[in-house]
Write a protein that holds these residues in place. Structure first.
Motif, PDB file in Angstrom:
ATOM      1  N   HIS A 177       2.309  -4.533  -5.839  1.00  0.00           N
ATOM      2  CA  HIS A 177       3.565  -5.223  -5.511  1.00  0.00           C
ATOM      3  C   HIS A 177       4.140  -5.920  -6.740  1.00  0.00           C
ATOM      4  CE1 HIS A 177       6.514  -7.415  -3.132  1.00  0.00           C
ATOM      5  NE2 HIS A 177       6.110  -8.530  -3.716  1.00  0.00           N
ATOM      6  N   GLU A 178       3.287  -6.569  -7.524  1.00  0.00           N
ATOM      7  CA  GLU A 178       3.757  -7.255  -8.725  1.00  0.00           C
ATOM      8  C   GLU A 178       4.323  -6.266  -9.745  1.00  0.00           C
ATOM      9  OE1 GLU A 178       4.137 -10.373  -9.424  1.00  0.00           O
ATOM     10  OE2 GLU A 178       3.326 -11.098  -7.535  1.00  0.00           O
ATOM     11  N   ILE A 179       3.700  -5.101  -9.837  1.00  0.00           N
ATOM     12  CA  ILE A 179       4.192  -4.086 -10.764  1.00  0.00           C
ATOM     13  C   ILE A 179       5.539  -3.544 -10.306  1.00  0.00           C
ATOM     14  CG2 ILE A 179       3.756  -1.747 -11.632  1.00  0.00           C
ATOM     15  CD1 ILE A 179       0.805  -2.400 -11.689  1.00  0.00           C
ATOM     16  N   ASN A 180       5.700  -3.367  -9.006  1.00  0.00           N
ATOM     17  CA  ASN A 180       6.906  -2.722  -8.494  1.00  0.00           C
ATOM     18  C   ASN A 180       8.166  -3.519  -8.780  1.00  0.00           C
ATOM     19  OD1 ASN A 180       5.638  -0.484  -7.497  1.00  0.00           O
ATOM     20  ND2 ASN A 180       5.372  -1.291  -5.451  1.00  0.00           N
ATOM     21  N   ASN A 181       8.085  -4.841  -8.789  1.00  0.00           N
ATOM     22  CA  ASN A 181       9.295  -5.642  -9.001  1.00  0.00           C
ATOM     23  C   ASN A 181       9.927  -5.407 -10.374  1.00  0.00           C
ATOM     24  OD1 ASN A 181       9.267  -6.779  -6.435  1.00  0.00           O
ATOM     25  ND2 ASN A 181       7.964  -8.464  -7.038  1.00  0.00           N
ATOM     26  N   PRO A 182       9.183  -5.622 -11.488  1.00  0.00           N
ATOM     27  CA  PRO A 182       9.817  -5.356 -12.792  1.00  0.00           C
ATOM     28  C   PRO A 182      10.118  -3.883 -13.012  1.00  0.00           C
ATOM     29  CG  PRO A 182       7.488  -5.893 -13.076  1.00  0.00           C
ATOM     30  CD  PRO A 182       7.822  -6.182 -11.651  1.00  0.00           C
ATOM     31  N   LEU A 186      13.725  -2.125 -14.099  1.00  0.00           N
ATOM     32  CA  LEU A 186      13.891  -1.214 -15.235  1.00  0.00           C
ATOM     33  C   LEU A 186      14.413   0.140 -14.772  1.00  0.00           C
ATOM     34  CD1 LEU A 186      10.582  -1.981 -17.168  1.00  0.00           C
ATOM     35  CD2 LEU A 186      12.883  -2.626 -17.857  1.00  0.00           C
ATOM     36  N   ASN A 187      13.853   0.646 -13.695  1.00  0.00           N
ATOM     37  CA  ASN A 187      14.235   1.963 -13.211  1.00  0.00           C
ATOM     38  C   ASN A 187      15.687   1.980 -12.744  1.00  0.00           C
ATOM     39  OD1 ASN A 187      13.411   4.687 -12.614  1.00  0.00           O
ATOM     40  ND2 ASN A 187      13.541   4.164 -10.464  1.00  0.00           N
ATOM     41  N   GLY A 188      16.131   0.875 -12.153  1.00  0.00           N
ATOM     42  CA  GLY A 188      17.501   0.824 -11.656  1.00  0.00           C
ATOM     43  C   GLY A 188      18.536   0.653 -12.752  1.00  0.00           C
ATOM     44  N   ASN A 189      18.124   0.152 -13.899  1.00  0.00           N
ATOM     45  CA  ASN A 189      19.083  -0.136 -14.969  1.00  0.00           C
ATOM     46  C   ASN A 189      19.122   0.902 -16.073  1.00  0.00           C
ATOM     47  OD1 ASN A 189      20.132  -2.607 -13.993  1.00  0.00           O
ATOM     48  ND2 ASN A 189      18.276  -3.658 -14.638  1.00  0.00           N
ATOM     49  N   ILE A 190      18.134   1.785 -16.145  1.00  0.00           N
ATOM     50  CA  ILE A 190      18.086   2.692 -17.289  1.00  0.00           C
ATOM     51  C   ILE A 190      19.199   3.732 -17.248  1.00  0.00           C
ATOM     52  CG2 ILE A 190      16.454   4.341 -16.264  1.00  0.00           C
ATOM     53  CD1 ILE A 190      15.135   4.410 -19.086  1.00  0.00           C
ATOM     54  N   ASP A 191      19.534   4.244 -16.041  1.00  0.00           N
ATOM     55  CA  ASP A 191      20.628   5.223 -15.977  1.00  0.00           C
ATOM     56  C   ASP A 191      21.985   4.588 -16.275  1.00  0.00           C
ATOM     57  OD1 ASP A 191      19.058   7.433 -15.516  1.00  0.00           O
ATOM     58  OD2 ASP A 191      19.121   7.222 -13.339  1.00  0.00           O
ATOM     59  N   PRO A 192      22.311   3.402 -15.720  1.00  0.00           N
ATOM     60  CA  PRO A 192      23.556   2.752 -16.152  1.00  0.00           C
ATOM     61  C   PRO A 192      23.589   2.488 -17.654  1.00  0.00           C
ATOM     62  CG  PRO A 192      22.762   1.731 -14.147  1.00  0.00           C
ATOM     63  CD  PRO A 192      21.699   2.678 -14.585  1.00  0.00           C
ATOM     64  N   ILE A 245       8.284   4.303 -17.436  1.00  0.00           N
ATOM     65  CA  ILE A 245       8.532   3.775 -16.085  1.00  0.00           C
ATOM     66  C   ILE A 245       7.870   4.668 -15.049  1.00  0.00           C
ATOM     67  CG2 ILE A 245      10.337   3.391 -14.366  1.00  0.00           C
ATOM     68  CD1 ILE A 245      12.150   2.526 -16.709  1.00  0.00           C
ATOM     69  N   ASN A 246       8.031   5.989 -15.202  1.00  0.00           N
ATOM     70  CA  ASN A 246       7.419   6.906 -14.241  1.00  0.00           C
ATOM     71  C   ASN A 246       5.898   6.790 -14.258  1.00  0.00           C
ATOM     72  OD1 ASN A 246       9.882   7.940 -13.385  1.00  0.00           O
ATOM     73  ND2 ASN A 246       9.902   9.544 -14.937  1.00  0.00           N
ATOM     74  N   ARG A 247       5.331   6.568 -15.452  1.00  0.00           N
ATOM     75  CA  ARG A 247       3.873   6.411 -15.558  1.00  0.00           C
ATOM     76  C   ARG A 247       3.404   5.171 -14.792  1.00  0.00           C
ATOM     77  NH1 ARG A 247      -0.997   7.899 -15.361  1.00  0.00           N
ATOM     78  NH2 ARG A 247      -2.464   6.960 -16.817  1.00  0.00           N
ATOM     79  N   ILE A 248       4.136   4.079 -14.955  1.00  0.00           N
ATOM     80  CA  ILE A 248       3.768   2.857 -14.243  1.00  0.00           C
ATOM     81  C   ILE A 248       3.923   3.054 -12.734  1.00  0.00           C
ATOM     82  CG2 ILE A 248       4.334   0.416 -13.929  1.00  0.00           C
ATOM     83  CD1 ILE A 248       5.258   0.348 -16.822  1.00  0.00           C
ATOM     84  N   LYS A 249       4.954   3.786 -12.329  1.00  0.00           N
ATOM     85  CA  LYS A 249       5.144   4.056 -10.897  1.00  0.00           C
ATOM     86  C   LYS A 249       3.977   4.868 -10.341  1.00  0.00           C
ATOM     87  CE  LYS A 249       9.310   5.378  -9.675  1.00  0.00           C
ATOM     88  NZ  LYS A 249      10.610   6.107  -9.772  1.00  0.00           N
ATOM     89  N   GLU A 250       3.460   5.822 -11.150  1.00  0.00           N
ATOM     90  CA  GLU A 250       2.301   6.597 -10.711  1.00  0.00           C
ATOM     91  C   GLU A 250       1.080   5.699 -10.528  1.00  0.00           C
ATOM     92  OE1 GLU A 250       1.628   9.601 -13.559  1.00  0.00           O
ATOM     93  OE2 GLU A 250       3.433  10.767 -13.069  1.00  0.00           O
ATOM     94  N   ILE A 251       0.885   4.793 -11.486  1.00  0.00           N
ATOM     95  CA  ILE A 251      -0.251   3.872 -11.378  1.00  0.00           C
ATOM     96  C   ILE A 251      -0.108   2.998 -10.135  1.00  0.00           C
ATOM     97  CG2 ILE A 251      -1.412   1.924 -12.484  1.00  0.00           C
ATOM     98  CD1 ILE A 251      -0.636   3.161 -15.180  1.00  0.00           C
ATOM     99  N   SER A 252       1.103   2.495  -9.905  1.00  0.00           N
ATOM    100  CA  SER A 252       1.341   1.650  -8.736  1.00  0.00           C
ATOM    101  C   SER A 252       1.072   2.417  -7.448  1.00  0.00           C
ATOM    102  CB  SER A 252       2.781   1.130  -8.763  1.00  0.00           C
ATOM    103  OG  SER A 252       3.044   0.345  -7.625  1.00  0.00           O
ATOM    104  N   ALA A 253       1.534   3.685  -7.414  1.00  0.00           N
ATOM    105  CA  ALA A 253       1.294   4.497  -6.217  1.00  0.00           C
ATOM    106  C   ALA A 253      -0.197   4.715  -5.988  1.00  0.00           C
ATOM    107  CB  ALA A 253       2.019   5.839  -6.346  1.00  0.00           C
ATOM    108  N   SER A 254      -0.944   4.908  -7.085  1.00  0.00           N
ATOM    109  CA  SER A 254      -2.386   5.103  -6.952  1.00  0.00           C
ATOM    110  C   SER A 254      -3.078   3.836  -6.458  1.00  0.00           C
ATOM    111  CB  SER A 254      -2.980   5.523  -8.299  1.00  0.00           C
ATOM    112  OG  SER A 254      -2.516   6.792  -8.671  1.00  0.00           O
TER     113      SER A 254
END
Length: 429
Positions: A177-182, A186-192, A245-254
């Protein structure tokens, strides 16, 4: 930043006075304490007295360069946990890979963008604070649990199992949960951010098209900032950030998969998902370091149906058996040099298959193995060969209970001293 009254201290290591001035001013305006060193040697001496919260380290310096400085810092237990962000104008990915392999957490590319520098510094300070908080929580929880185990040593094995699984599951879920917030930010702002950059570059193109002779001042500024290089490198930087970012998301999912709470009823679960999550969580122990090369894990997965089971309990079994396998390899490698280990590598195999009405999972290692008298007792209640404070805390007696009593399966062990150990699990479909 930290919530206490003392600001974080950032050490800037650079032989260029202009870079020191620019970075010092930007960090000071952000309420960060700044220390400077003009060489790797000076930084190493300075760190003996007051360790900073984070280090901005230039790669190209006279004397010992940034890579060697980083290597020395990571080899010293007093400084090995300080996050290091490299500062470089080098565009070669090999240099970046080398920096990350030495233990750096990030790169800042010259010429500096103050907003980017501050964003990266704040992100890694926050991650360090979260890590320190987590480590303290783990230490506190572990100490409390150890005391409880002394008091409840003769309690029912199911009570111990439930307490440990609940604690570890909640801890993993909290970390995710703590990882998902930051990461979400980051994930929401990188495309803009990518779109804004493309718009600005298009605007520059329009200016160049309408003003073919912008004048000497602008021409010199373009040459100084190396606009062509910026055009080329910016998309690469954004792509690298997306990969991170995708790597951290994978870790969070695991972590979420591993922490999945058991329900009152069995649910359908992909066992490969649980095995992969356990391997990802243990990846830090499988990586190469100064003492040994990487521990190779060979996975040979068959085609498995979803299994009706208690996923949280099976995840506990997988990570316990895999952690024991790593411990066994560490034991057989103890006292050997890096070269000796490299000449006789020991690995781990994970195989799965579906046979008739059951699923078979085989986890084997080429570790220290067990003597026959030890092997005969490994599933006994509260039996362990590990010293206090070592191991995952989930005994093989509990593993046996989860497999046999909770899932109606079997677990068998075959081991040879000095050769390795193999656990074979069968679960009815």
């Amino acid at each position: 930043m930290s919530s206490n009254t003392h600001p974080e201290t950032i050490l800037i290591v650079d032989d260029n006075p202009n870079n020191l001035d620019v970075l010092s001013e930007a960090l000071a305006l952000a309420d960060l304490d700044v220390a400077v060193a003009t060489s790797g040697e000076a930084a190493l001496k300075q760190l003996k007295y007051v360790p900073p919260s984070l280090i901005l380290l230039d790669v190209m310096m006279p004397g010992i360069n940034g890579f060697e400085t980083c290597e020395r810092l990571k080899a010293d237990p007093r400084t090995q946990d300080i996050p290091i962000i490299f500062m470089t104008a080098l565009a070669d990915p090999i240099d970046k890979v080398r920096g990350f392999s030495l233990g750096a957490v990030d790169y800042i590319t010259k010429p500096f963008q103050q907003e980017e520098v501050l964003a990266r510094v704040r992100t890694h300070l926050k991650l360090r604070q979260l890590t320190q908080t987590l480590e303290q929580q783990v230490a506190d929880r572990t100490a409390a649990l150890s005391q409880s185990l002394q008091d409840l040593k003769q309690a029912h094995i199911q009570l111990i199992n439930s307490e440990k699984m609940s604690m570890l599951g909640n801890l993993m879920a909290g970390v995710a949960h703590e990882i998902n917030n930051p990461v979400g930010c980051l994930n929401g702002n990188i495309d803009p951010a990518r779109n804004y950059i493309e718009d600005l570059l298009r605007l520059i193109d329009l200016y160049e098209a309408h003003f073919s002779d912008p004048g000497l001042t602008i021409t010199e500024a373009i040459e100084e900032m190396d606009l062509d290089y910026i055009r080329e490198d910016l998309p690469k930087l954004l792509d690298s950030m997306s990969l991170g970012i995708n790597r951290i998301k994978e870790i969070s999912a695991s972590l979420r998969t591993f922490a999945r709470a058991d329900t009152d009823e069995k649910i359908n679960f992909d066992l490969h998902e649980g095995l992969n999550s356990a391997l990802l969580i243990l990846r830090h122990r499988l990586k190469a370091n100064e003492h040994h090369p990487p521990i190779e894990v060979i996975t040979d997965y068959g085609s498995l149906p979803l299994l009706s089971c208690f996923p949280g309990q099976l995840n506990q079994v997988f990570i316990n058996l895999l952690a024991n396998a790593v411990d066994a390899i560490d034991e057989v490698n103890r006292g050997k040099t890096f070269t000796e280990i490299q000449a006789d590598p020991r690995g781990i195999t994970v195989r799965t298959a579906a046979a008739e009405d059951q699923i078979v999972i085989v986890i084997g290692d080429q570790g220290s193995g067990m003597a026959p008298e030890v092997q005969a007792r490994i599933f006994d209640h509260l039996f362990t060969t590990k010293a206090v404070g070592l191991g995952t805390g989930l005994g093989l007696s509990i593993v046996h209970q989860i497999i046999v009593e909770r899932h109606g399966g079997t677990i068998a062990c075959a081991s040879e001293l000095g050769k390795g150990t193999t656990f074979t699990i069968t679960l009815p479909i």
